[in-house]
Structure formats: structure tokens, C-alpha cells
Design a protein around this motif. Sequence first.
Motif, PDB file in Angstrom:
ATOM      1  N   VAL A  30    -125.998 -91.464 -56.023  1.00  0.00           N
ATOM      2  CA  VAL A  30    -126.152 -90.354 -55.074  1.00  0.00           C
ATOM      3  C   VAL A  30    -125.724 -89.057 -55.769  1.00  0.00           C
ATOM      4  N   PHE A  31    -126.532 -88.018 -55.621  1.00  0.00           N
ATOM      5  CA  PHE A  31    -126.214 -86.695 -56.186  1.00  0.00           C
ATOM      6  C   PHE A  31    -126.014 -85.710 -55.036  1.00  0.00           C
ATOM      7  N   ASP A  32    -124.962 -84.937 -55.109  1.00  0.00           N
ATOM      8  CA  ASP A  32    -124.751 -83.937 -54.049  1.00  0.00           C
ATOM      9  C   ASP A  32    -123.956 -82.769 -54.599  1.00  0.00           C
ATOM     10  N   GLY A  36    -122.727 -76.028 -48.441  1.00  0.00           N
ATOM     11  CA  GLY A  36    -123.495 -75.700 -47.238  1.00  0.00           C
ATOM     12  C   GLY A  36    -123.995 -76.890 -46.447  1.00  0.00           C
ATOM     13  N   GLN A  37    -123.452 -78.068 -46.739  1.00  0.00           N
ATOM     14  CA  GLN A  37    -123.937 -79.278 -46.064  1.00  0.00           C
ATOM     15  C   GLN A  37    -123.850 -79.128 -44.536  1.00  0.00           C
ATOM     16  N   ALA A  38    -124.957 -79.389 -43.851  1.00  0.00           N
ATOM     17  CA  ALA A  38    -124.968 -79.296 -42.387  1.00  0.00           C
ATOM     18  C   ALA A  38    -124.064 -80.356 -41.777  1.00  0.00           C
ATOM     19  N   GLU A 171    -123.060 -82.839 -58.517  1.00  0.00           N
ATOM     20  CA  GLU A 171    -123.704 -81.727 -59.231  1.00  0.00           C
ATOM     21  C   GLU A 171    -125.060 -81.415 -58.607  1.00  0.00           C
ATOM     22  N   ARG A 172    -125.492 -80.167 -58.812  1.00  0.00           N
ATOM     23  CA  ARG A 172    -126.830 -79.781 -58.353  1.00  0.00           C
ATOM     24  C   ARG A 172    -127.849 -80.350 -59.341  1.00  0.00           C
ATOM     25  N   VAL A 173    -128.870 -80.997 -58.839  1.00  0.00           N
ATOM     26  CA  VAL A 173    -129.860 -81.598 -59.739  1.00  0.00           C
ATOM     27  C   VAL A 173    -131.262 -81.158 -59.326  1.00  0.00           C
ATOM     28  N   GLY A 255    -118.430 -74.000 -31.022  1.00  0.00           N
ATOM     29  CA  GLY A 255    -119.606 -73.552 -31.782  1.00  0.00           C
ATOM     30  C   GLY A 255    -120.837 -73.766 -30.961  1.00  0.00           C
ATOM     31  N   ALA A 256    -121.932 -73.616 -31.571  1.00  0.00           N
ATOM     32  CA  ALA A 256    -122.173 -73.178 -32.940  1.00  0.00           C
ATOM     33  C   ALA A 256    -123.294 -72.136 -32.909  1.00  0.00           C
ATOM     34  N   SER A 257    -123.302 -71.286 -33.923  1.00  0.00           N
ATOM     35  CA  SER A 257    -124.367 -70.272 -33.983  1.00  0.00           C
ATOM     36  C   SER A 257    -125.656 -70.885 -34.533  1.00  0.00           C
ATOM     37  N   VAL A 297    -119.180 -73.563 -42.015  1.00  0.00           N
ATOM     38  CA  VAL A 297    -120.535 -73.003 -42.075  1.00  0.00           C
ATOM     39  C   VAL A 297    -121.447 -74.046 -42.692  1.00  0.00           C
ATOM     40  N   GLY A 298    -122.589 -74.269 -42.094  1.00  0.00           N
ATOM     41  CA  GLY A 298    -123.551 -75.213 -42.673  1.00  0.00           C
ATOM     42  C   GLY A 298    -124.965 -74.715 -42.472  1.00  0.00           C
ATOM     43  N   ILE A 299    -125.882 -75.299 -43.226  1.00  0.00           N
ATOM     44  CA  ILE A 299    -127.283 -74.866 -43.146  1.00  0.00           C
ATOM     45  C   ILE A 299    -128.124 -76.018 -42.601  1.00  0.00           C
ATOM     46  N   GLY A 324    -135.913 -81.662 -41.846  1.00  0.00           N
ATOM     47  CA  GLY A 324    -136.310 -80.995 -40.605  1.00  0.00           C
ATOM     48  C   GLY A 324    -135.546 -81.481 -39.382  1.00  0.00           C
ATOM     49  N   LEU A 325    -134.317 -81.958 -39.590  1.00  0.00           N
ATOM     50  CA  LEU A 325    -133.581 -82.568 -38.471  1.00  0.00           C
ATOM     51  C   LEU A 325    -133.009 -81.545 -37.490  1.00  0.00           C
ATOM     52  N   GLY A 326    -132.968 -80.270 -37.886  1.00  0.00           N
ATOM     53  CA  GLY A 326    -132.582 -79.196 -36.973  1.00  0.00           C
ATOM     54  C   GLY A 326    -131.204 -79.376 -36.372  1.00  0.00           C
ATOM     55  N   SER A 328    -130.196 -81.420 -34.095  1.00  0.00           N
ATOM     56  CA  SER A 328    -129.823 -82.744 -33.567  1.00  0.00           C
ATOM     57  C   SER A 328    -129.773 -83.799 -34.667  1.00  0.00           C
ATOM     58  N   GLY A 329    -129.529 -83.351 -35.897  1.00  0.00           N
ATOM     59  CA  GLY A 329    -129.600 -84.281 -37.029  1.00  0.00           C
ATOM     60  C   GLY A 329    -128.480 -85.299 -37.113  1.00  0.00           C
ATOM     61  N   LEU A 330    -127.329 -85.003 -36.498  1.00  0.00           N
ATOM     62  CA  LEU A 330    -126.315 -86.050 -36.509  1.00  0.00           C
ATOM     63  C   LEU A 330    -126.728 -87.165 -35.546  1.00  0.00           C
ATOM     64  N   THR A 331    -127.508 -86.808 -34.535  1.00  0.00           N
ATOM     65  CA  THR A 331    -128.006 -87.795 -33.582  1.00  0.00           C
ATOM     66  C   THR A 331    -129.128 -88.633 -34.204  1.00  0.00           C
ATOM     67  N   THR A 332    -130.077 -87.960 -34.872  1.00  0.00           N
ATOM     68  CA  THR A 332    -131.272 -88.657 -35.355  1.00  0.00           C
ATOM     69  C   THR A 332    -131.148 -89.155 -36.796  1.00  0.00           C
TER      70      THR A 332
HETATM   71  C1  LIG Z   1    -122.890 -75.738 -37.117  1.00  0.00           C
HETATM   72  C2  LIG Z   1    -123.726 -76.966 -36.897  1.00  0.00           C
HETATM   73  C3  LIG Z   1    -123.565 -77.712 -35.730  1.00  0.00           C
HETATM   74  C4  LIG Z   1    -124.335 -78.874 -35.523  1.00  0.00           C
HETATM   75  N1  LIG Z   1    -124.094 -79.642 -34.418  1.00  0.00           N
HETATM   76  C5  LIG Z   1    -124.789 -80.797 -34.230  1.00  0.00           C
HETATM   77  C6  LIG Z   1    -124.514 -81.620 -33.106  1.00  0.00           C
HETATM   78  O1  LIG Z   1    -123.633 -81.334 -32.296  1.00  0.00           O
HETATM   79  N2  LIG Z   1    -125.257 -82.770 -32.941  1.00  0.00           N
HETATM   80  C7  LIG Z   1    -126.227 -83.132 -33.814  1.00  0.00           C
HETATM   81  O2  LIG Z   1    -126.860 -84.175 -33.606  1.00  0.00           O
HETATM   82  N3  LIG Z   1    -126.512 -82.358 -34.899  1.00  0.00           N
HETATM   83  C8  LIG Z   1    -125.819 -81.204 -35.123  1.00  0.00           C
HETATM   84  N4  LIG Z   1    -126.098 -80.408 -36.200  1.00  0.00           N
HETATM   85  C9  LIG Z   1    -127.237 -80.742 -37.057  1.00  0.00           C
HETATM   86  C10 LIG Z   1    -126.894 -81.753 -38.135  1.00  0.00           C
HETATM   87  O3  LIG Z   1    -125.642 -81.465 -38.683  1.00  0.00           O
HETATM   88  C11 LIG Z   1    -127.960 -81.734 -39.249  1.00  0.00           C
HETATM   89  O4  LIG Z   1    -129.261 -81.782 -38.718  1.00  0.00           O
HETATM   90  C12 LIG Z   1    -127.772 -82.937 -40.177  1.00  0.00           C
HETATM   91  O5  LIG Z   1    -126.419 -83.029 -40.565  1.00  0.00           O
HETATM   92  C13 LIG Z   1    -128.679 -82.811 -41.398  1.00  0.00           C
HETATM   93  O6  LIG Z   1    -128.362 -83.859 -42.277  1.00  0.00           O
HETATM   94  P1  LIG Z   1    -129.069 -83.983 -43.700  1.00  0.00           P
HETATM   95  O7  LIG Z   1    -128.463 -85.170 -44.347  1.00  0.00           O
HETATM   96  O8  LIG Z   1    -130.550 -83.924 -43.517  1.00  0.00           O
HETATM   97  O9  LIG Z   1    -128.689 -82.627 -44.485  1.00  0.00           O
HETATM   98  P2  LIG Z   1    -127.278 -82.086 -44.985  1.00  0.00           P
HETATM   99  O10 LIG Z   1    -126.167 -82.609 -44.169  1.00  0.00           O
HETATM  100  O11 LIG Z   1    -127.404 -80.603 -45.091  1.00  0.00           O
HETATM  101  O12 LIG Z   1    -127.135 -82.723 -46.427  1.00  0.00           O
HETATM  102  C14 LIG Z   1    -127.948 -82.317 -47.498  1.00  0.00           C
HETATM  103  C15 LIG Z   1    -127.107 -82.350 -48.749  1.00  0.00           C
HETATM  104  O13 LIG Z   1    -127.946 -82.216 -49.899  1.00  0.00           O
HETATM  105  C16 LIG Z   1    -127.255 -81.453 -50.869  1.00  0.00           C
HETATM  106  N5  LIG Z   1    -128.251 -80.917 -51.810  1.00  0.00           N
HETATM  107  C17 LIG Z   1    -129.323 -80.141 -51.513  1.00  0.00           C
HETATM  108  N6  LIG Z   1    -130.029 -79.863 -52.637  1.00  0.00           N
HETATM  109  C18 LIG Z   1    -129.384 -80.479 -53.649  1.00  0.00           C
HETATM  110  C19 LIG Z   1    -129.621 -80.558 -55.050  1.00  0.00           C
HETATM  111  N7  LIG Z   1    -130.655 -79.940 -55.628  1.00  0.00           N
HETATM  112  N8  LIG Z   1    -128.758 -81.267 -55.829  1.00  0.00           N
HETATM  113  C20 LIG Z   1    -127.685 -81.893 -55.249  1.00  0.00           C
HETATM  114  N9  LIG Z   1    -127.426 -81.848 -53.920  1.00  0.00           N
HETATM  115  C21 LIG Z   1    -128.264 -81.158 -53.135  1.00  0.00           C
HETATM  116  C22 LIG Z   1    -126.563 -80.385 -50.020  1.00  0.00           C
HETATM  117  O14 LIG Z   1    -125.472 -79.816 -50.709  1.00  0.00           O
HETATM  118  C23 LIG Z   1    -126.099 -81.209 -48.831  1.00  0.00           C
HETATM  119  O15 LIG Z   1    -124.794 -81.724 -49.077  1.00  0.00           O
HETATM  120  C24 LIG Z   1    -125.316 -79.259 -36.464  1.00  0.00           C
HETATM  121  C25 LIG Z   1    -125.479 -78.511 -37.634  1.00  0.00           C
HETATM  122  C26 LIG Z   1    -124.683 -77.375 -37.856  1.00  0.00           C
HETATM  123  C27 LIG Z   1    -124.865 -76.595 -39.130  1.00  0.00           C
END
Ligand SMILES: Cc1cc2nc3c(=O)[nH]c(=O)nc-3n(C[C@H](O)[C@H](O)[C@H](O)COP(=O)(O)OP(=O)(O)OC[C@H]3O[C@@H](n4cnc5c(N)ncnc54)[C@H](O)[C@@H]3O)c2cc1C
Length: 365
Positions: A30-32, A36-38, A171-173, A255-257, A297-299, A324-326, A328-332
Amino acid sequence: MTRIAIIGAGIVGSTAAYYLSKYPAYQVTVFDHGLGQATKAAAGIISPWFSKRRHKAWYRLARLGADFYPSLVADLAAAGRETSFYQQTGVYLLKKNEAKLAELYQLAQSRRQESPLIGQLSLHSQSQVTERFPQLAGFEEALYASGGARVEGAELTRTLLDASGASLVTERVDLQVGETTYVVGGQPFDQVILACGAWLGQLLNPLGYEVDVKPQKGQLQDYFFDHLATETYPVVMPEGELDIIPFAQGKISVGASHENDRGFDLSLDSAILAKLETEALSYYPLLTAAKSKAQRVGIRAYTSDFSPFFGQVPHLPGVYAVSGLGSSGLTTGPLLAKNLVDLLVTGECLLPVTDYPIDRYIVKR
Ligand SMILES: Cc1cc2nc3c(=O)[nH]c(=O)nc-3n(C[C@H](O)[C@H](O)[C@H](O)COP(=O)(O)OP(=O)(O)OC[C@H]3O[C@@H](n4cnc5c(N)ncnc54)[C@H](O)[C@@H]3O)c2cc1C
């Protein structure tokens, strides 16, 4: 042995690593880059049943995603892992126009048959609410669902990664297409999972793809209290952006904005956090008694129709993506990741892939 790289260790990447570890024929790295991890920043509310969104495939995914949690948690517990990161402490919904609560109650009742996880539903007066969440104020009535849950995203991903035994490279890859293998972080791999959330375009654009995934900045604030038994407090969801999410050990998150115009900016915006705090104070004046605060803060990743997608990247055999989990990504996320692993390993999965079609969002130029 199949060598597989997962780029991204948020909820999608760590769940995928966990389910892949059940197949001894896969060697997972796993690479990470961790920025800004959401998942780490998320509020962690698991309560999709009150959504009025009409998109059927999305709602189905969200309710099945919530249903999936107890089995994931039971699986981790059976493997001897600590699982207090997930708790069904219940949820309260508040409405400015409280007449709308009855409407919401009916909607939730109608969804209860297919989603028994929603638990007990009832309308509570303010004094009943304060039995569960002392000093909550600013309303007369609230709708309660006992099955609503909250999850600590950072703790869950840590547990999944530990349990998977996968190697983690911080590391970023980028992704390179070699003659017979893919190359990630200088190492050769037979297969790759792109679980990189909002950063998917940055990985695929250099390979000639258009990717319909945009970044959405989200900020929230954690408040820490001494001597407050917050672990049993329900989540509170007023209308709009504001949610109040109690966790264990005297932590309450506010939160959250949802900021669509900030790109990948990770700086704190004190005006936005102050606005959320002012609104939260009208429901929970005790916030002023917090001994300390911290910000996250997360994206988030979102597509132009706010739908997630998963599957094999067009024209890149062995490369899979979920994004594209938007909001609700912790749910889905866990359910999507489990289905992606099933698809990758067996060629089949329970979710209909045509409902979440990857080729609508990733197109080769
Ligand atoms: C403030 C906030 C509140 C939220 N509240 C809720 C909630 O209450 N309920 C709910 O269901 N969802 C919620 N969400 C949404 C949910 O958190 C996200 O949809 C979900 O976590 C996305 O998961 P992911 O694994 O797709 O992405 P992420 O969690 O963003 O993980 C992607 C990872 O990839 C890494 N990465 C990217 N590019 C590279 C690269 N080139 N090399 C190495 N690493 C890389 C990033 O650093 C990151 O760690 C919330 C989100 C935010 C920001």
C-alpha cells in the motif's frame, strides 16, 4: 504470487488491503502520501436513511454500505482486533420547521423494512433528548433512530491495515505502464488498485485520461472535554452543513464545511470554523467549556453527478479504481472496496457494476 499495489490508504485502500489479505496468492503493498486524506478528516456519521436524494443506485449503495459495517466489525473482532471505532450510539435529526419531522419519520419508517439496522424510531421532546445528550438545546422536538452510528475513520483504517499485514510505503507515487508489468514507487506490480480519492486525475491524466473527479475541501473542529462521558451520546444532525458528533473520551466534533472552489488547499479557514461553531453553540452552549480544540481538513472526491464509481480502468487491464465517494464515503467505502476486491479476484461481485460505471467518469483521450 500476484504482486498488487494499492495507491491510497484511506477507507477504500485499507479495506481493499484487508479483504485481499484473505487470499494468500496476493502480495499487497500500500502506498499513501498521507496528505489531505478525507477518511482521517471525516465526521464519521453512518446514517443514510434520511436522505431525500432521489438517485436510486446511490441510496441502495448507501443503505447497503451502512448494513455492511456490523459484518466488517464482527470480522475484525473475530480476528482479535479492538473495534470501539464503530459505535451505534443513535442519531437525532433536527428541523427548523419541526412539522417536517413527522414527514421524515414516515420516510424512515417506510425504509425500515429493507433496513432494519435503522433500529427504533421515535419523536422525542427536548427533555427526553437531554437524557441521552445532556444540555442539548435550541429545539422542541427531535427524531431519534437508535441504529445511527459514528465511526473513527483514522482508527478504522489503522486497524484494517494492521490486520491486512500489507506493507505500507509512505510516499507519493505515480503509475507507470511497463512492457509486462505496472511500476509504482519504482517496484513492478501485476495489478494496481487506485484508491486515491480526489487525486485520481493526477494519477491518470499523465497516461492520457480525462477523469471526472473534483476535489471538495472539508473542515471540522474537535472539542475536548474533561469529565464528560460522551461515548454514549447520539450524533446530532440539524439541517444544513452542521453536525455534532460525540466520540469517546470527551471528544465532540463539529463540522463540516463543503468547499468546492478551494482545490487541494489544506489551510484552515478560521471564519468557516467560527461560523460552524456559532451555529453549534445554539444547540450545545457547553462547547465554550471545552479544554482544548483541534482542527481537521480533508479533501473529498466528487463527480459531476455526485455518484461514485468502481471497476477496471478502461484500456488498462489489471488496473482498478474506486472514487467519487463524496460526503458519504465512510458509509459506502468499505462495501465498494469489498466489491472491488471480489471483482478483481473472481471477476464477479454482488453490486451491479453497471450502476456505478467507471467508463462514464474515466475516458481515454
Ligand atoms: C470533513 C469531512 C467530513 C466527512 N464526513 C463524513 C461522514 O460523516 N460520513 C461519511 O460517510 N463520509 C464522510 N466524509 C466523506 C468520506 O470521508 C470520504 O468520502 C472517504 O473517506 C473517501 O475515502 P477514499 O479512500 O476514497 O479517499 P481518501 O480517504 O481521501 O484516501 C485517499 C488517499 O490516497 C492518498 N493518495 C492520493 N494520491 C496519492 C499518490 N499519488 N501517492 C500516494 N498516495 C496518494 C491520499 O493521501 C489519501 O490518503 C467526510 C469527508 C470530509 C472531508
